[in-house]
Scaffold this active site. Structure first.
Site, PDB file in Angstrom:
ATOM      1  N   LYS A   1     -13.943   5.465   6.147  1.00  0.00           N
ATOM      2  CA  LYS A   1     -14.226   6.499   5.136  1.00  0.00           C
ATOM      3  C   LYS A   1     -15.714   6.571   4.837  1.00  0.00           C
ATOM      4  O   LYS A   1     -16.265   7.629   4.552  1.00  0.00           O
ATOM      5  CB  LYS A   1     -13.442   6.167   3.868  1.00  0.00           C
ATOM      6  CG  LYS A   1     -13.667   7.108   2.704  1.00  0.00           C
ATOM      7  CD  LYS A   1     -12.675   6.807   1.601  1.00  0.00           C
ATOM      8  CE  LYS A   1     -13.007   7.573   0.331  1.00  0.00           C
ATOM      9  NZ  LYS A   1     -14.012   6.885  -0.494  1.00  0.00           N
TER      10      LYS A   1
ATOM     11  N   HIS B   1       0.843  -1.194   0.000  1.00  0.00           N
ATOM     12  CA  HIS B   1       0.000   0.000   0.000  1.00  0.00           C
ATOM     13  C   HIS B   1       0.881   1.248   0.000  1.00  0.00           C
ATOM     14  O   HIS B   1       1.851   1.333   0.762  1.00  0.00           O
ATOM     15  CB  HIS B   1      -0.915   0.005   1.224  1.00  0.00           C
ATOM     16  CG  HIS B   1      -2.086  -0.909   1.071  1.00  0.00           C
ATOM     17  ND1 HIS B   1      -2.051  -2.035   0.281  1.00  0.00           N
ATOM     18  CD2 HIS B   1      -3.323  -0.886   1.615  1.00  0.00           C
ATOM     19  CE1 HIS B   1      -3.211  -2.646   0.346  1.00  0.00           C
ATOM     20  NE2 HIS B   1      -4.008  -1.968   1.144  1.00  0.00           N
TER      21      HIS B   1
END
Length: 939
Positions: A600, A161
């Site tokens: 999120k 990532h």
């Protein structure tokens, strides 16, 4: 508790890469840290000298002037005027200078934190002591506990990532610098060595200044694999042997035993296997990365074998040897005559050394076979790690029969433990792909069959589930020769499964273990993958023969998916065919929990609470079906993406959730922060392993009465619901998108070249829903707003308090590990939020009509701050962690000028439109890199 362990018990600063870094002149005044203060002061002086040599005294004067102005208690107008007059070239040098200060400070702090943690009592000894007390009190059954120990496995999974902003070249230089600093603090160091060390330090600081902090181009997956392998090699050779020996010895000392085949610590990887949204990860890349991993593993095992060969010089003139070992040597001479000819005159009377020479030759033969894909030649290479292990066990058995128990329990046992942890692949690869791609492939396949009245693509979930369940229970091939007629994305999906089969055939069954289905929303999403795996021979449920060469794991990412997790797992395990697949995998079902997208999607309060509730439900479903649940926590580095001290997070899980195995992602800056220093690497792994051991053995039942838990649940339900309501009101405000894109440098992140994966999901509309969680967090962090780590918590806590639950909240904070960890992480993120700095971004970059979101942010920040202080009984944030508090405050002396410079450069860049001068772009990217280095938090 030591000051550093008070800051972060698992050595990850404030929890997984998102923490503090001691600044050059901002270290604690504690006399115990005199060495740290001296080292950062010296490094700062060397950097100042380097700046003067390279850029002139005027630049150093400017750096000091900017830093002084940043400390002035005014509105920053004078600093802004100064920086607005700085040209692009000077801006580049300023950004690099402040970044270098941070890098040197962080490296020195890591070194001394590691030294102090080495002197403190380890996590394993404390857990072993608690286990001993529980066994002695009759609270633990030895046989049951040993059974659990056989399942115990902590698996850190390294991912690619894109959150590590520092280049490996920079990290390597910093590691060299700290090794010299450590040597210089040895009171027995010779004066000549000290002089040489100081000269070397100056040289390395110069090299640090001459090294570009920015990557020239975006790394390829193979580059990311090399970076992960760098850490994995060091961990498996420098940290694993001692840690696993301490675990084994500690358990044995209280009458508990790890089974001979136990794997309490293994490593995993997504690098080269995570295809979700990354077109650069092709089947060819997957095979390339697996080849690199196996080369590295054989290097590690060969080095450990050579070490053992050096020690095992036992002679036939002194001791006896087992007939089995001597007979094997005769067979070895026939299979490997070249080794016999080279070693017989040297080791003819040293059977162990002779045997290990053959072992080394077979390891090299295995390397050559795996590299070329050649056929196995019996006696000249190994088909798998089991054959290698059998030869070492033969040596072990011979030692035990001939007065060699100490050696068998010592050097030989150390090698065997490493072999079990490393295998021939160093780390087990997971493959991840989006659920939609599997259905698209099946739609193409069924279209070619022409047997469905309703096209597959038009079927609802219920119809797809029935169709695929029936397909699993049957034996017919769907594809057959028609595989050659597939093109485009469907062909790529089928090729991926064929690649997995090829990898398993070449490298062995633990090369790839789990296929993770992202965006899992229904049972059909898992059935689709199993059907495709069956088509290439990875799954076979023919009569009397159940084979599943890989496991399958749903990834629950949003709050909605987490809420449906219980029903989905129940449906999966209730399907007879799928249950046979799980049985073929040893009755282990893996579930991955996503922290980033759930946060999120609904805010941190709802995300953390729903993940906690989902774990309870999944635990109960797995128990009803007689299945071992292996949870895979997809945690990021920042609090907003699930970050936090790993040990605390493991112990904060619901009771009974951890029944031996657990997987946790390690990504980006978390990897370098936790594992670049061997001492810190040892401490971090020890704390996480200790927590997994404690949770699996001592937290199998609730420590609180049912009615207490129920009351806490009701309170937390309210906190989460009101937190989600406040958060979604913010993110669904049409004005948030323009605000976020202009008040943060998120649009500029794509030029930073920190990962191979695109920052946006393909095929979207360009809104926030397409933006991945990493840049979502990264952007807010750069402008010091940190919305993902705290927004909505204040509304949730206030609603609970005003509903008369203030006493319950205090009880929860005092007695509930989950809630205490949650509040602690939120407090840390609040402390790192600076709305004064944020206001400068807003005033200079955001159009007046687009600033409404900032007022909502201000109001929620004030609310959250007030509620957290009320709950924790503090007058100010981090009052209970004064060292960390002082560190964060003084660090801003370096961050403030970088923020001011970034705002100035952002304004210039956006004013220039598409034609951004390369020097201006470089200066801007350097400020992003520098702020990330200072915050130690990129996502």
């Amino acid at each position: 508790m030591s000051t550093y362990t008070q800051v972060a018990r698992d050595g990850t600063r404030d929890g997984g890469g998102g923490g503090h870094a001691l600044t050059l002149d901002g270290v604690s005044s504690d006399e115990g840290h005199a060495a740290l203060r001296a080292s950062v002061r010296r490094l700062g002086e060397l950097l100042g000298e380097s700046l003067t040599r390279h850029e002139g005294a005027e630049l150093l004067d400017l750096v000091e002037r900017v830093r002084a102005l940043a400390r002035e208690p005014d509105d920053g107008a004078e600093l802004a005027r100064l920086l607005s007059g700085v040209d692009d070239a000077t801006a580049i040098v300023l950004a690099r200078a402040f970044t270098a200060y941070f890098q040197l400070a962080n490296a020195s702090e890591q070194l001394h934190r590691g030294l102090e943690l080495t002197r403190s009592s380890g996590g394993l000894s404390a857990v072993v002591e608690r286990l001993s007390g529980a066994v002695g009190a009759g609270e633990l059954d030895v046989a049951t506990t040993n059974e659990v120990l056989g399942r115990l496995q902590l698996r850190p999974v390294f991912t690619a990532h894109p959150t590590e902003s520092s280049r490996r070249s920079v990290l390597d230089l910093l590691l060299r610098i700290t090794s010299i600093v450590e040597a210089s603090e040895d009171p027995q160091q010779r004066p000549a060595d000290a002089v040489r060390g100081q000269r070397r330090l100056a040289e390395l600081v110069d090299l640090l200044w001459q090294t570009d902090e920015l990557r020239v181009e975006r790394p390829r997956p193979a580059d990311e694999a090399r970076s992960a392998l760098h850490y994995l090699r060091n961990l498996t050779s420098q940290v694993l042997p001692d840690l696993l020996e301490d675990l084994d010895t500690g358990l044995r000392s209280i009458g508990l035993d790890l089974p001979a085949d136990a794997q309490p610590l293994r490593f995993g990887s997504w690098v080269g296997g995570d295809r979700d949204g990354n077109p650069n990860v092709t089947p060819e890349v997957t095979l390339e990365v697996l080849g690199m991993q196996h080369e590295a593993a054989i290097d590690v095992l060969a080095a450990a074998t050579r070490d053992l060969l050096t020690e095992l010089a036992a002679s036939t003139q002194v001791v006896g040897f087992s007939e089995e070992l001597l007979a094997s040597l005769r067979e070895d001479a026939l299979a490997l005559p070249e080794v016999h000819g080279a070693r017989a005159h040297l080791n003819g009377e040293e059977p162990y050394r002779f045997k290990l020479s053959y072992v080394l030759a077979r390891l090299e033969g295995t390397r050559a076979r795996l590299r070329t894909g050649a056929e196995h030649v019996p006696g000249r290479d190994y088909t798998g790690v089991e054959e290698f292990t059998a030869e070492i066990r033969m040596i072990e058995e011979s030692l035990r029969r001939n007065d060699g128990d100490l050696v068998a329990d010592g050097a030989v046992a150390r090698l065997l433990r490493v072999v079990r942890a490393v295998g021939f692949g160093l780390a087990t690869l997971d493959v991840r792909e989006h659920a939609g791609r599997h259905h698209a492939a099946l739609a193409a396949i069924y279209d070619r069959l022409g047997e469905l009245i309703t096209p597959y693509a038009d079927l609802d979930r219920s119809a797809r589930t029935k169709l695929l369940s029936k397909e699993l229970s049957g034996h017919r091939p769907l594809i057959g020769a028609a595989v050659r007629t597939l093109t485009g994305a469907p062909a790529q999906v089928v090729q991926l499964f064929s690649t997995i089969r090829e990898a398993l055939d070449r490298y062995g069954d633990d090369a790839v273990e789990t296929y993770i289905v992202s965006m899992t929303q229904g049972i059909d999403d898992l059935f689709a993958v199993v059907v495709l795996a069956r088509e290439v021979g990875l799954v076979d449920l023919s009569e009397g023969r159940d084979v599943a060469r890989i496991g399958f794991a749903p990834l629950f990412e949003t709050v909605t998916e987490l809420e449906a997790a219980e029903e989905l797992l129940e449906g999966l395990l209730s399907d007879p065919s799928y249950r046979r697949v799980v049985a073929a995998r040893g009755d282990v079902q893996e579930i991955m929990l996503g922290y980033s997208d759930s946060s999120k999607d609904a805010g941190i309060a709802a995300s953390r609470w729903q993940i906690h509730r989902a774990q309870r439900a999944l635990r109960d479903v797995a128990a009803r079906h007689g299945v071992t649940l292996r949870l895979f926590h997809g945690r990021g580095g920042s609090v907003g993406r699930g970050g936090g001290p790993t040990g605390e997070a493991i112990l904060a899980q619901p009771y009974g959730t951890l029944d031996g195995p657990i997987k946790v992602t390690e990504q980006g800056e978390v990897i370098s922060d936790k594992y670049v220093q061997p001492r810190l690497a040892r401490h971090n792994l020890e704390v996480a392993l200790s927590a997994a051991l404690e949770a699996s053995t001592l937290h199998r039942a609730s420590s609180q009465p049912r009615e207490v838990l129920d009351a806490w649940d009701v309170t937390m339900d309210l906190v989460a619901a009101k937190g989600q309501e406040a958060y979604r009101a913010l993110v669904r405000d049409p004005g948030l998108v323009p605000f976020f894109l202009t008040a943060t440098p998120v649009e500029e992140l794509g030029n930073l070249n920190i990962g191979s994966r695109p920052s946006r999901r393909p095929g979207g509309t360009g809104g926030l829903e397409d933006l991945r969680a990493i840049p979502w967090v990264f952007g807010w962090t750069q402008s010091r707003i940190n919305v993902p780590g705290w927004f909505g918590v204040g509304s949730g806590l206030r609603a609970a308090r005003e509903a008369g639950r203030a006493d319950a909240l205090r009880e929860m904070f005092a007695d509930w590990a989950f809630f205490r960890s949650f509040v602690s992480n939120v407090q840390m993120t609040l402390a790192k939020t600076d709305l004064g700095i944020a206001a400068h971004y807003v005033e200079e970059l955001v159009a007046p009509g687009d600033r409404g979101a900032f007022e909502a942010i201000r109001a929620e920040h004030a609310r959250t701050l007030e509620e957290v202080l009320l709950l924790t009984g503090q007058d100010e944030l981090l009052q209970s962690a004064p060292v960390l508090k002082r560190t964060l405050e003084l660090r801003d002396a370096y961050l403030a000028p970088l923020h001011a410079l970034q705002v100035s450069l952002l304004a210039r860049s956006r004013a220039s439109g598409e034609a951004v001068d390369p020097a201006l772009r470089r200066a801007l990217l350097l400020t992003i890199n520098g702020i990330a280095a200072g915050m130690r938090n990129t996502g």
